[in-house]
Design an enzyme around this catalytic site. Structure first.
Site, mmCIF file in Angstrom:
data_model
loop_
_atom_site.group_PDB
_atom_site.id
_atom_site.type_symbol
_atom_site.label_atom_id
_atom_site.label_comp_id
_atom_site.label_asym_id
_atom_site.label_seq_id
_atom_site.Cartn_x
_atom_site.Cartn_y
_atom_site.Cartn_z
ATOM 1 N N PRO A 181 40.253 48.192 41.911
ATOM 2 C CA PRO A 181 39.686 49.124 40.959
ATOM 3 C C PRO A 181 39.024 48.454 39.786
ATOM 4 O O PRO A 181 39.560 47.524 39.197
ATOM 5 C CB PRO A 181 40.896 49.923 40.486
ATOM 6 N N GLU A 182 37.877 48.962 39.454
ATOM 7 C CA GLU A 182 37.171 48.580 38.248
ATOM 8 C C GLU A 182 37.281 49.761 37.289
ATOM 9 O O GLU A 182 38.028 50.697 37.556
ATOM 10 C CB GLU A 182 35.718 48.229 38.610
ATOM 11 N N LYS A 221 40.822 47.689 32.534
ATOM 12 C CA LYS A 221 41.290 48.144 33.851
ATOM 13 C C LYS A 221 42.794 48.377 33.845
ATOM 14 O O LYS A 221 43.425 48.411 34.909
ATOM 15 C CB LYS A 221 40.924 47.102 34.925
ATOM 16 N N ARG A 275 48.643 43.818 48.481
ATOM 17 C CA ARG A 275 48.608 42.376 48.233
ATOM 18 C C ARG A 275 49.528 41.902 47.117
ATOM 19 O O ARG A 275 49.600 40.701 46.860
ATOM 20 C CB ARG A 275 47.151 41.932 47.965
ATOM 21 N N ARG A 331 32.143 35.097 44.265
ATOM 22 C CA ARG A 331 32.325 36.434 44.815
ATOM 23 C C ARG A 331 31.176 36.799 45.742
ATOM 24 O O ARG A 331 30.040 36.367 45.536
ATOM 25 C CB ARG A 331 32.361 37.481 43.683
#
Length: 291
Positions: A2-3, A58, A124, A278
């Site tokens: 999530p951003e 965030k 994760r 990225r």
DNA sequence: CACTTGACCTGTCCGC
DNA sequence: TGCGGACAGGTCAAGT
């Protein structure tokens, strides 16, 4: 995952779903992600009522009547999903990305007095949960160094330009991903904003003009606002507080569109490369690298 | 100091 | 089908 838009969507959902509810019990066994002791949880969380759900960058903050707050970072695959008493999926049977909860990714299970639950799921395990005095939240390391909220009136183009220029020698993509420069941008909205401003992600900040940075400021705010309107982006794991996907990805111009046409240049394919470590999506025609 | 790279984890997908 | 490697929306510590 999530951003800013995804975390804001979760915040809005939780505000509706859990404010006013009182915590009955908490089931957790995850010292690394949620290091508070059972004694802390019993004293400051169990029996407390949810007063508000806030967001900074965030990070989510769930304020409790005990003057403590749950501070939560979802990192890549964290989810906060509320389940009421009604049967799973009621109201939106095919929207949910996840099944019965708790499941094997459930790290924390908050139960309320009315038997409803809030599940913190994280495949994760990069995410974290902390229970601390509300007054101490601004003093945690992340809060002390994080940059300004990009959607406020105070975050003008000039503020953005001044801050981003502090990272003169890095790439523009790395600079806007840096949470100390501005809060909330991640890999999706970095690529989307850079396409909008027609800037190559590998361009050094020092080589980007003020007028381009001014445009980037506008484009970043545009994609963040649009994504909040669409309930965020679901690429893989992201779901909102009801377990539903976001739809920004349907409007994305470059992210995850490698091999598809650029909307400005029919016949020109979006390319994928690596910038700032990225996966990075660009149009080779509108985002020229200039040395 | 400024900047880059790997580590943290689990799961999935893709090529051989 | 199995196996190895690359990759995934974030951030930090440790490198150069």
């Amino acid at each position: 995952m999530p951003e800013l838009p995804e975390v804001e969507t979760v915040r809005r959902g939780l505000s509706t779903l859990i404010v006013g509810k009182t915590v009955k019990s908490v089931n957790f066994d995850w010292p690394k992600g949620f290091p508070n002791t059972p004694a802390d949880v019993k004293q400051f969380l169990v029996g407390a009522t949810i007063n508000a759900v806030r967001r900074r960058a965030k990070v989510l903050m769930i304020d409790l009547s005990s003057s403590y707050s749950l501070v939560i970072h979802l990192k890549m695959t964290g989810q906060l999903v509320y389940r009421g008493k009604q049967a799973f999926g009621a109201g939106h049977p095919n929207d949910s990305l996840i099944g019965e909860l708790p499941d094997k990714s459930t790290r924390v299970d908050f139960e309320f007095m009315d038997k409803s639950h809030l599940y913190f799921n994280d495949q994760r395990k990069f995410g974290w949960v902390r229970l601390l005095p509300t007054i101490d939240v601004p003093n945690i390391e992340f809060m002390k160094k994080v940059g300004p909220e990009p959607l406020t009136d105070e975050f003008t183009a000039n503020v953005f330009i001044e801050r981003v220029r502090r990272r003169a020698n890095t790439t523009i993509k790395a600079a806007i991903l840096d949470q100390t420069v501005l809060a909330g941008i991640g890999n999706i909205y970095a690529d989307e904003g850079l396409w909008g401003a027609k800037i190559h992600p590998s361009q050094r900040v020092i080589c980007v003009s003020d007028s381009k940075l001014k445009l980037l400021h506008k484009e970043l705010r545009f994609v963040l606002e649009l994504s909040i309107e669409k309930g965020g982006s679901t690429d893989r794991n992201y779901v909102d507080a009801e377990g539903k996907r976001g739809s920004y990805i349907d409007f994305a111009r470059v992210f995850r569109r490698e091999g598809l046409d650029c909307s400005r240049h029919p016949g020109v394919m979006i390319e994928k490369s690596k910038v700032a470590g990225r996966g990075t999506h660009t149009c080779p025609v509108c985002q020229k690298y200039q040395s």
